[in-house]
Design a protein around this motif. Structure first.
Motif, mmCIF file in Angstrom:
data_model
loop_
_atom_site.group_PDB
_atom_site.id
_atom_site.type_symbol
_atom_site.label_atom_id
_atom_site.label_comp_id
_atom_site.label_asym_id
_atom_site.label_seq_id
_atom_site.Cartn_x
_atom_site.Cartn_y
_atom_site.Cartn_z
ATOM 1 N N UNK A 221 5.799 -8.671 12.420
ATOM 2 C CA UNK A 221 6.163 -8.994 11.039
ATOM 3 C C UNK A 221 5.637 -7.921 10.086
ATOM 4 N N UNK A 222 4.365 -7.539 10.286
ATOM 5 C CA UNK A 222 3.801 -6.504 9.429
ATOM 6 C C UNK A 222 4.541 -5.188 9.594
ATOM 7 N N UNK A 226 6.446 -3.298 6.726
ATOM 8 C CA UNK A 226 6.137 -1.893 6.442
ATOM 9 C C UNK A 226 7.389 -1.038 6.535
ATOM 10 N N UNK A 227 8.225 -1.347 7.523
ATOM 11 C CA UNK A 227 9.476 -0.598 7.656
ATOM 12 C C UNK A 227 10.383 -0.829 6.460
ATOM 13 N N UNK A 228 10.449 -2.104 6.004
ATOM 14 C CA UNK A 228 11.275 -2.417 4.831
ATOM 15 C C UNK A 228 10.737 -1.718 3.586
ATOM 16 N N UNK A 229 9.407 -1.718 3.448
ATOM 17 C CA UNK A 229 8.812 -1.035 2.295
ATOM 18 C C UNK A 229 9.112 0.462 2.324
#
Length: 307
Positions: A221-222, A226-229
């Motif tokens: 999930x993190x 992080x990938x989305x951010x």
């Protein structure tokens, strides 16, 4: 007829038992030769070296693979393996520092004795050298290791290091007391522990597995966040760069238009100046021509009045 037979003396006949006696002697010789051959001729298998004893004393001679002779009933031999062999030490007790007794079902020690060390090793430890040098040493080293570690260290934390540590310890001692005997590898099976403790470990392992799964899910999930951010940052940077490029293009267009207007103004100004200069020159020339004509008229009038 009885009288006539009495007059003739009896003649000795040939000895009937001579040939059978010679045959018996020959058979005895053959049997003894076969027995001597049976107990004197021996075969040494490939991968082995034969050591010899006479009267219980180890002789200096060695025999390599093949057929060989020795004195029967006086000399005996034992084959010694000089290729890689595996000694299986079974049911090794292990008492931990916490007082829990566990057992290793099997520890396999792969070892090899060099040709040039056979006599010394056999002389010091007999032909069954692996009993004191391998089997007894394994028991000793395992007990030494277990006595300084708790159950969790032996069963979980340090289990993957036992085989390598045992190999190093065995080879260190063998180098000092039996040079030429080399430890190739050591394989250790998982030890058996009391059933109640084993069940506790299974429950602990199950809980640990659940925790690891939850941790991995959290990491996923993190990672996705992080990938989305990063994706959002990249998109924002992309839009900012596009905006900067568009703004720069507009500025360049305005600059171009301004420069074109300045060029046109300069061109018009130059054209007007050139035209003004031309008109001024024309006017100047016309004025000059008028001045000359007026002067000529004045001279003519003056001459006429004078006459």
């Amino acid at each position: 007829s009885s009288g006539i037979n009495a007059e003739w003396p009896l003649r000795p006949g040939p000895i009937q038992g001579g040939s059978s006696f010679s045959g018996t002697i020959l058979i005895i010789v053959i049997v003894l030769s076969a027995l001597l051959m049976q107990f004197s001729l021996h075969k040494v298998e490939e991968g082995h070296i034969a050591v010899y004893y006479r009267g219980g004393a180890l002789l200096h001679g060695l025999s390599f693979p093949g057929y060989h002779f020795m004195l029967p009933f006086i000399t005996s031999y034992k084959p010694v393996q000089v290729t890689t062999q595996t000694d299986e030490v079974t049911d090794i007790p292990c008492g931990t520092s916490g007082g829990v007794m566990i057992y290793f079902d099997r520890i396999e020690v792969v070892n090899m004795l060099r040709h040039d060390a056979v006599l010394n090793v056999v002389r010091n430890f007999t032909a069954d050298y692996d009993k004191p040098l391998i089997f007894d040493k394994v028991h000793h080293e395992v007990n030494q290791f277990c006595s300084t570690q708790n159950l969790h260290s032996v069963y979980i934390d340090l289990f993957d290091q036992i085989d390598e540590n045992l190999k190093v310890a065995l080879q260190r001692d063998l180098t000092n007391i039996a040079p030429g005997l080399e430890i190739v590898s050591v394989r250790v099976t998982k030890p058996k522990i009391p059933e109640a403790i084993r069940r506790n470990y299974e429950l602990m392992e199950a809980e640990r597995t659940k925790l690891l799964i939850a941790t991995e899910k959290q990491k996923v999930v993190e990672k996705e966040a992080e990938t989305e951010r990063k994706r959002a940052i990249i998109e924002a940077n992309k839009q900012a760069e596009v905006a900067n490029i568009t703004f720069g293009q507009k500025i360049m267009e305005k600059d171009s238009l301004q420069k074109m207007s300045e060029i046109e103004d300069t061109t018009n100004l130059a054209r007007q100046r050139s035209q003004a200069d031309a008109e001024f020159y024309a006017a100047k020339m016309a004025a000059s021509a008028n001045s000359v004509s007026s002067l000529q008229n004045t001279d003519y009038k003056y001459t006429a009045v004078k006459n």
